[in-house]
Write a protein that holds these residues in place. Structure first.
Motif, PDB file in Angstrom:
ATOM      1  N   UNK A  37      20.313  53.449  87.119  1.00  0.00           N
ATOM      2  CA  UNK A  37      20.368  54.645  87.962  1.00  0.00           C
ATOM      3  C   UNK A  37      21.033  54.325  89.294  1.00  0.00           C
ATOM      4  N   UNK A  38      20.983  53.060  89.690  1.00  0.00           N
ATOM      5  CA  UNK A  38      21.660  52.640  90.924  1.00  0.00           C
ATOM      6  C   UNK A  38      21.762  51.120  90.902  1.00  0.00           C
ATOM      7  N   UNK A  39      22.987  50.632  90.778  1.00  0.00           N
ATOM      8  CA  UNK A  39      23.164  49.183  90.604  1.00  0.00           C
ATOM      9  C   UNK A  39      22.945  48.420  91.909  1.00  0.00           C
ATOM     10  N   UNK A  40      22.814  49.152  93.018  1.00  0.00           N
ATOM     11  CA  UNK A  40      22.593  48.478  94.308  1.00  0.00           C
ATOM     12  C   UNK A  40      21.215  47.833  94.359  1.00  0.00           C
ATOM     13  N   UNK A  41      20.293  48.323  93.565  1.00  0.00           N
ATOM     14  CA  UNK A  41      18.941  47.769  93.551  1.00  0.00           C
ATOM     15  C   UNK A  41      18.786  46.919  92.291  1.00  0.00           C
ATOM     16  N   UNK A  42      18.688  45.580  92.488  1.00  0.00           N
ATOM     17  CA  UNK A  42      18.818  44.693  91.331  1.00  0.00           C
ATOM     18  C   UNK A  42      17.576  43.873  91.032  1.00  0.00           C
ATOM     19  N   UNK A  43      16.627  43.808  91.952  1.00  0.00           N
ATOM     20  CA  UNK A  43      15.442  42.991  91.708  1.00  0.00           C
ATOM     21  C   UNK A  43      15.810  41.525  91.579  1.00  0.00           C
ATOM     22  N   UNK A  44      16.266  40.948  92.677  1.00  0.00           N
ATOM     23  CA  UNK A  44      16.703  39.541  92.670  1.00  0.00           C
ATOM     24  C   UNK A  44      15.672  38.688  93.401  1.00  0.00           C
ATOM     25  N   UNK A  45      15.227  37.621  92.754  1.00  0.00           N
ATOM     26  CA  UNK A  45      14.161  36.788  93.325  1.00  0.00           C
ATOM     27  C   UNK A  45      14.516  35.304  93.181  1.00  0.00           C
ATOM     28  N   UNK A  46      13.804  34.462  93.921  1.00  0.00           N
ATOM     29  CA  UNK A  46      14.092  33.030  93.911  1.00  0.00           C
ATOM     30  C   UNK A  46      13.760  32.385  92.567  1.00  0.00           C
ATOM     31  N   UNK A  47      14.400  31.241  92.314  1.00  0.00           N
ATOM     32  CA  UNK A  47      14.205  30.534  91.040  1.00  0.00           C
ATOM     33  C   UNK A  47      12.749  30.112  90.856  1.00  0.00           C
ATOM     34  N   UNK A  48      12.010  29.959  91.970  1.00  0.00           N
ATOM     35  CA  UNK A  48      10.632  29.472  91.912  1.00  0.00           C
ATOM     36  C   UNK A  48       9.710  30.360  91.096  1.00  0.00           C
ATOM     37  N   UNK A  49      10.080  31.612  90.876  1.00  0.00           N
ATOM     38  CA  UNK A  49       9.182  32.491  90.113  1.00  0.00           C
ATOM     39  C   UNK A  49       9.306  32.255  88.601  1.00  0.00           C
ATOM     40  N   UNK A  50      10.405  31.617  88.187  1.00  0.00           N
ATOM     41  CA  UNK A  50      10.669  31.549  86.741  1.00  0.00           C
ATOM     42  C   UNK A  50       9.495  31.002  85.927  1.00  0.00           C
ATOM     43  N   UNK A  51       8.914  29.856  86.361  1.00  0.00           N
ATOM     44  CA  UNK A  51       7.819  29.301  85.531  1.00  0.00           C
ATOM     45  C   UNK A  51       6.625  30.249  85.409  1.00  0.00           C
ATOM     46  N   UNK A  52       6.527  31.201  86.314  1.00  0.00           N
ATOM     47  CA  UNK A  52       5.363  32.103  86.273  1.00  0.00           C
ATOM     48  C   UNK A  52       5.617  33.375  85.452  1.00  0.00           C
ATOM     49  N   UNK A  53       6.826  33.508  84.923  1.00  0.00           N
ATOM     50  CA  UNK A  53       7.147  34.742  84.192  1.00  0.00           C
ATOM     51  C   UNK A  53       6.662  34.717  82.749  1.00  0.00           C
ATOM     52  N   UNK A  54       6.280  33.516  82.281  1.00  0.00           N
ATOM     53  CA  UNK A  54       5.812  33.429  80.890  1.00  0.00           C
ATOM     54  C   UNK A  54       6.949  33.525  79.896  1.00  0.00           C
ATOM     55  N   UNK A  55       8.114  33.042  80.279  1.00  0.00           N
ATOM     56  CA  UNK A  55       9.265  33.072  79.379  1.00  0.00           C
ATOM     57  C   UNK A  55       9.579  31.645  78.931  1.00  0.00           C
ATOM     58  N   UNK A  56      10.143  31.480  77.746  1.00  0.00           N
ATOM     59  CA  UNK A  56      10.527  30.132  77.308  1.00  0.00           C
ATOM     60  C   UNK A  56      11.718  29.610  78.119  1.00  0.00           C
ATOM     61  N   UNK A  57      11.918  28.315  78.103  1.00  0.00           N
ATOM     62  CA  UNK A  57      13.031  27.722  78.872  1.00  0.00           C
ATOM     63  C   UNK A  57      14.371  28.334  78.483  1.00  0.00           C
ATOM     64  N   UNK A  58      14.495  28.739  77.223  1.00  0.00           N
ATOM     65  CA  UNK A  58      15.775  29.299  76.756  1.00  0.00           C
ATOM     66  C   UNK A  58      16.198  30.533  77.564  1.00  0.00           C
ATOM     67  N   UNK A  59      15.218  31.186  78.198  1.00  0.00           N
ATOM     68  CA  UNK A  59      15.552  32.397  78.966  1.00  0.00           C
ATOM     69  C   UNK A  59      16.269  32.044  80.275  1.00  0.00           C
ATOM     70  N   UNK A  60      16.143  30.779  80.678  1.00  0.00           N
ATOM     71  CA  UNK A  60      16.815  30.367  81.923  1.00  0.00           C
ATOM     72  C   UNK A  60      18.262  30.013  81.591  1.00  0.00           C
TER      73      UNK A  60
END
Ligand code: ADP
Length: 489
Positions: A172-195
């Motif tokens: 709906x608006x590409x200006x808002x992207x939800x960009x966060x630091x790499x430090x959150x990755x381990x807390x997302x519950x995603x496998x390493x392949x998602x990185x």
């Protein structure tokens, strides 16, 4: 065969709204229903949502409980969005806070937005993908970055690998992207392949919208022109490469308007209802609006603006143009909220032109209706505009849109140039570039057209005759869902 779709978004009219996203999400279930689509909407349980569903935290049918969803107890409860099914993610630790959906009362983004909306995406993926003992959905349709992790979870960490729905990611608006630091990755519950470059990693951090765009079966945006524009770095805001690589999966489907809510013949908020054949009655709405804003009646057009007061909306250029507007006999009633510098520029212009310029700072839905009904012309000088709804409401209300030639504004307004006037098709005024000179000449053109009453009336009527109801767009979304299902089978 009915197609079941879970539409996942952070806002939906009439429960919670900060912009056009909410209007679209609220209207979509009814728009697709005639085309064999059963849509359930899912939103976070903000206080306004919990209050509006009228159940309080203790009621509502719980269909799934999480002892801990990304660190907080949560449950999914069912309710209704109009006549359509709604699921609310009730997670008080994430959503039971005063302030806006994304920011605290002082306007600062919540520091844990990544966790709040990752949890939302995780729960949506579970619900759509059979992780909640409910029948899985055929399609998960995610709107904007707040819902964008849902397709990524379905791709990289599905609850049930046997039931992975097809996914649509709408920008709906590409200006808002939800960009966060790499430090959150381990807390997302995603496998390493998602990185990875084709996963959630984006310029060394985590990009929620980027992740959704990579994972989704199809990408849509809210006008054909914006779909083309976002391939260009100027509009793509860093994501143009991601979109270009998936260009054959991108569709532009223009937003419709909810004609049950936005209809001058039956609008409960306006002083004098009117229609195509009773346009003369509109003058009562204009007078009422002048009174409401403390404006003196005059011969020139009454401009209105209803907008977030931001750079995107070109509202920073507005204060400097108002001396010209008032000098031509125009008046302005403006409703908006946003950047403090723009607000003070507008207040200063109003102080220079008492009785000619009226400013309301705030968010007021009924007033927005009265302004569309009472204004002669609406200013929409956006620097970019994925679709834009205010100009569509304006067309329906005979309030002539004066718009920048970009995105959905360019797709939905026909400029009153000589050829369009001769062909009888003009519906508004378009201009190029957002600066003092472009706006100045657009306002001069508008005032000149306004002083040709027959022509002005034709332009108003042409706009009112346009069909921007959801008919065509509802069919387009339903067609896309059906195509995605047939690809899967
Ligand atoms: P965006 O979603 O980018 O803000 P749109 O034109 O798509 O822009 O949608 C804006 C919606 O928000 C419209 O429904 C408009 O009437 C409404 N709106 C914007 N600002 C205000 C305000 N201050 N008060 C009431 N409604 C507003």
């Amino acid at each position: 065969m009915t197609i079941s779709v879970l539409s996942v978004a952070s806002e939906a009219v009439p429960l919670i709204k900060t912009g056009g996203l909410a209007d679209v999400v609220g209207a979509l279930p009814a728009a697709v229903a005639p085309h064999g689509v059963a849509m359930t909407t899912m939103v976070p349980g903000y206080p306004a949502v919990m209050r509006a569903i009228g159940k309080g935290a203790g009621k509502g049918r719980t269909i799934h409980s999480y002892p801990s969803l990304m660190g907080e107890p949560a449950r999914l409860i069912t309710a209704k969005l109009g006549d359509h099914p709604l699921v609310v993610l009730d997670a008080p630790g994430f959503f039971a806070r005063e302030g806006g959906p994304y920011a605290d009362p002082a306007g600062h983004d919540w520091a844990d937005n990544w966790r709040r909306f990752a949890a939302f995406g995780r729960a949506a993926a579970d619900l759509a993908g059979g992780g909640t003992k409910r029948r899985p959905f055929d399609i998960l349709h995610a709107h904007d970055w707040q819902a964008a992790m849902a397709p990524a979870y379905l791709r990289f960490a599905p609850s049930d690998a046997a039931h992975i729905p097809a996914t649509v990611m709408t920008i709906h608006n590409i200006a808002f992207q939800g960009y966060f630091g790499a430090g959150i990755f381990p807390q997302l519950g995603l496998p390493d392949a998602a990185w990875s470059m084709h996963g959630v990693e984006y310029h060394g951090g985590v990009g929620f919208l980027k992740a959704g765009l990579e994972a989704a079966s199809a990408i849509t945006t809210v006008s054909p022109r914006y779909a083309a524009e976002i391939l260009d770095p100027h509009y793509g805001m860093g994501l143009q490469g991601v979109i270009l690589a998936r260009e054959n999966r991108v569709h532009g489907i223009v937003n419709g308007i909810d004609t049950m809510i936005w209809n001058p013949e039956s609008d409960p908020y306006i002083a004098a209802p009117y229609g195509l054949r009773t346009l003369d009655r509109r003058i009562a709405d204009k007078r009422a609006l002048e009174t409401e804003f403390g404006l003196e009646p005059g011969d020139g057009p009454l401009f209105v603006a209803i907008s977030r007061l931001t750079w995107q909306k070109g509202m920073d250029v507005l204060p400097e143009i108002l001396d010209h507007l008032a000098g031509l006999g125009g008046r302005l009633a403006l409703l908006g909220a946003g950047e403090a510098a723009i607000e003070s520029g507008l207040h200063a212009a109003a102080a220079r032109h008492p009785g000619r310029i009226g400013i309301r700072i705030g968010y007021d839905e009924p007033l927005a209706h009265r302004m569309q009904a009472g204004g002669d012309a609406i200013l929409v000088p956006s620097r970019f505009e994925p679709c834009g709804l205010t100009q569509l409401y304006a067309l329906a209300y005979g309030c002539v849109p004066v718009v920048a030639r970009t995105g959905g504004l360019a797709d939905t307004v026909i400029d009153a140039n000589i050829a369009a006037i001769a062909a009888g098709t003009a519906t508004g005024i378009q201009f190029d570039g957002i600066d003092y000179h472009a706006l100045r000449s657009a306002i001069s053109r508008t005032v000149a057209l306004y002083h040709q009453p027959d022509l002005w009336r034709t332009i108003q009527r042409n706009g009112m005759k346009c069909d921007f109801s959801w008919g065509r767009s509802g069919a387009a979304y339903a067609g896309l869902y059906a195509r995605l299902l047939s690809e899967k089978s």
